[in-house]
Design a protein around this motif. Structure first.
Motif, PDB file in Angstrom:
ATOM      1  N   SER A  93      27.178  26.275  43.181  1.00 45.24           N
ATOM      2  CA  SER A  93      28.014  27.529  43.534  1.00 45.24           C
ATOM      3  C   SER A  93      27.386  28.821  42.602  1.00 45.24           C
ATOM      4  CB  SER A  93      29.560  27.598  43.085  1.00 45.24           C
ATOM      5  OG  SER A  93      29.653  27.460  41.689  1.00 45.24           O
ATOM      6  N   ALA A  94      26.459  28.009  41.816  1.00 42.90           N
ATOM      7  CA  ALA A  94      25.850  29.303  40.966  1.00 42.90           C
ATOM      8  C   ALA A  94      24.217  29.241  41.550  1.00 42.90           C
ATOM      9  CB  ALA A  94      25.939  29.014  39.598  1.00 42.90           C
ATOM     10  N   ASP A 134      37.773  29.109  31.984  1.00 41.44           N
ATOM     11  CA  ASP A 134      36.967  30.380  32.563  1.00 41.44           C
ATOM     12  C   ASP A 134      35.741  30.367  31.649  1.00 41.44           C
ATOM     13  OD1 ASP A 134      39.017  30.876  34.342  1.00 41.44           O
ATOM     14  OD2 ASP A 134      40.057  32.162  33.026  1.00 41.44           O
ATOM     15  N   CYS A 160      26.914  36.419  34.410  1.00 43.23           N
ATOM     16  CA  CYS A 160      27.762  35.771  35.393  1.00 43.23           C
ATOM     17  C   CYS A 160      29.277  35.318  34.616  1.00 43.23           C
ATOM     18  CB  CYS A 160      27.153  34.710  36.067  1.00 43.23           C
ATOM     19  SG  CYS A 160      26.483  33.413  34.914  1.00 43.23           S
ATOM     20  N   GLY A 165      32.824  32.635  35.923  1.00 35.55           N
ATOM     21  CA  GLY A 165      33.483  31.934  36.728  1.00 35.55           C
ATOM     22  C   GLY A 165      34.481  31.090  35.977  1.00 35.55           C
ATOM     23  N   ARG A 166      34.524  29.736  36.656  1.00 31.87           N
ATOM     24  CA  ARG A 166      35.492  28.634  35.942  1.00 31.87           C
ATOM     25  C   ARG A 166      34.902  27.470  36.078  1.00 31.87           C
ATOM     26  NH1 ARG A 166      41.147  29.442  37.898  1.00 31.87           N
ATOM     27  NH2 ARG A 166      41.184  30.827  36.215  1.00 31.87           N
ATOM     28  N   TYR A 167      34.759  26.828  35.087  1.00 30.07           N
ATOM     29  CA  TYR A 167      34.423  25.298  34.924  1.00 30.07           C
ATOM     30  C   TYR A 167      35.718  24.249  35.556  1.00 30.07           C
ATOM     31  CZ  TYR A 167      29.941  26.037  32.409  1.00 30.07           C
ATOM     32  OH  TYR A 167      28.908  26.602  32.057  1.00 30.07           O
ATOM     33  N   HIS A 196      32.268  26.731  39.095  1.00 27.15           N
ATOM     34  CA  HIS A 196      32.591  27.624  40.306  1.00 27.15           C
ATOM     35  C   HIS A 196      32.172  29.100  39.908  1.00 27.15           C
ATOM     36  CE1 HIS A 196      34.986  24.294  42.059  1.00 27.15           C
ATOM     37  NE2 HIS A 196      35.214  24.145  40.836  1.00 27.15           N
ATOM     38  N   GLU A 197      31.124  29.767  40.167  1.00 27.40           N
ATOM     39  CA  GLU A 197      30.660  31.008  39.904  1.00 27.40           C
ATOM     40  C   GLU A 197      31.659  31.989  40.675  1.00 27.40           C
ATOM     41  OE1 GLU A 197      26.564  32.436  38.734  1.00 27.40           O
ATOM     42  OE2 GLU A 197      26.983  33.022  40.865  1.00 27.40           O
ATOM     43  N   LYS A 198      32.162  32.954  40.189  1.00 33.15           N
ATOM     44  CA  LYS A 198      32.839  33.730  40.966  1.00 33.15           C
ATOM     45  C   LYS A 198      32.295  35.234  41.088  1.00 33.15           C
ATOM     46  CE  LYS A 198      37.419  32.013  39.632  1.00 33.15           C
ATOM     47  NZ  LYS A 198      38.521  32.323  39.069  1.00 33.15           N
ATOM     48  N   TRP A 199      31.455  35.464  40.106  1.00 40.79           N
ATOM     49  CA  TRP A 199      30.480  36.570  40.203  1.00 40.79           C
ATOM     50  C   TRP A 199      29.285  36.713  39.302  1.00 40.79           C
ATOM     51  CZ3 TRP A 199      29.838  39.603  35.638  1.00 40.79           C
ATOM     52  CH2 TRP A 199      30.669  39.133  34.591  1.00 40.79           C
ATOM     53  N   ARG A 200      28.401  37.541  39.417  1.00 41.50           N
ATOM     54  CA  ARG A 200      27.113  37.790  38.756  1.00 41.50           C
ATOM     55  C   ARG A 200      26.674  39.091  38.877  1.00 41.50           C
ATOM     56  NH1 ARG A 200      22.811  34.031  41.639  1.00 41.50           N
ATOM     57  NH2 ARG A 200      24.645  32.642  41.597  1.00 41.50           N
TER      58      ARG A 200
END
Length: 163
Positions: A49-50, A101, A128, A130-132, A151-155
């Motif tokens: 996801s990253a 997070d 970046c 997200g959540r592990y 689970h990358e949510k943003w960068r």
């Protein structure tokens, strides 16, 4: 739950928390031997996801070793850790999950060749979040990572010196 089981649960939670902190330190310090030691023999990680890969610990450690060269300055902040211990007959079991997070500020390597210590470097800042999702198992050596899923949510990439 008996007092002995409660004590064991607290000790397990502290050991698992230390394992997750060890993960952050190993990646940030580029200590790939320490990274490998955090995993079970069949441990896996998924960084897709990253923009990364999914695979066994050895493959992932090699990939991270190469990839992190592009980020000479990095600091994983792993927060809001939620540890769920499996139970067996009312006592702590041998598996747990951790949802946590992360905020990961890094600096990209300077194309002009300046070192990370050079505060005038013009390399951009890369952050970046997200959540592990960690799955951990109790082993004879202690708690170890069986699976890590990012689970990358943003960068965000910001030129150095810009806010």
């Amino acid at each position: 739950m008996t007092q002995r089981a409660e004590h064991s649960t607290v000790m397990d939670r502290l050991a698992i928390d230390d394992l997750i902190t060890g993960y952050a330190h190993a990646v940030d310090d580029g200590d790939w031997d320490a990274y490998r030691e955090l995993f079970t023999k069949d441990g896996r990680a998924d960084y897709r996801s990253a923009g990364g890969i999914e695979g066994g610990c050895e493959e992932i450690a090699g990939w991270l070793s190469e990839t992190m060269r592009h980020f000479p300055v990095r600091q994983h902040l792993i927060v809001n850790r939620r540890i769920a211990l499996a139970t067996r007959d009312g006592a702590p079991g041998d598996t747990a999950t951790v949802r946590a997070d992360y905020l990961n500020p890094m600096r990209l390597a300077d194309p002009a060749g300046a070192t990370p210590a050079d505060h005038g470097a013009m390399a951009p800042n890369y952050t970046c979040g997200g959540r592990y999702a960690f799955t951990v198992h109790r082993t004879p050596e202690g708690w170890r990572l069986a699976e890590v899923v990012v689970h990358e949510k943003w960068r965000q990439v910001v030129p150095n010196g810009k806010v």
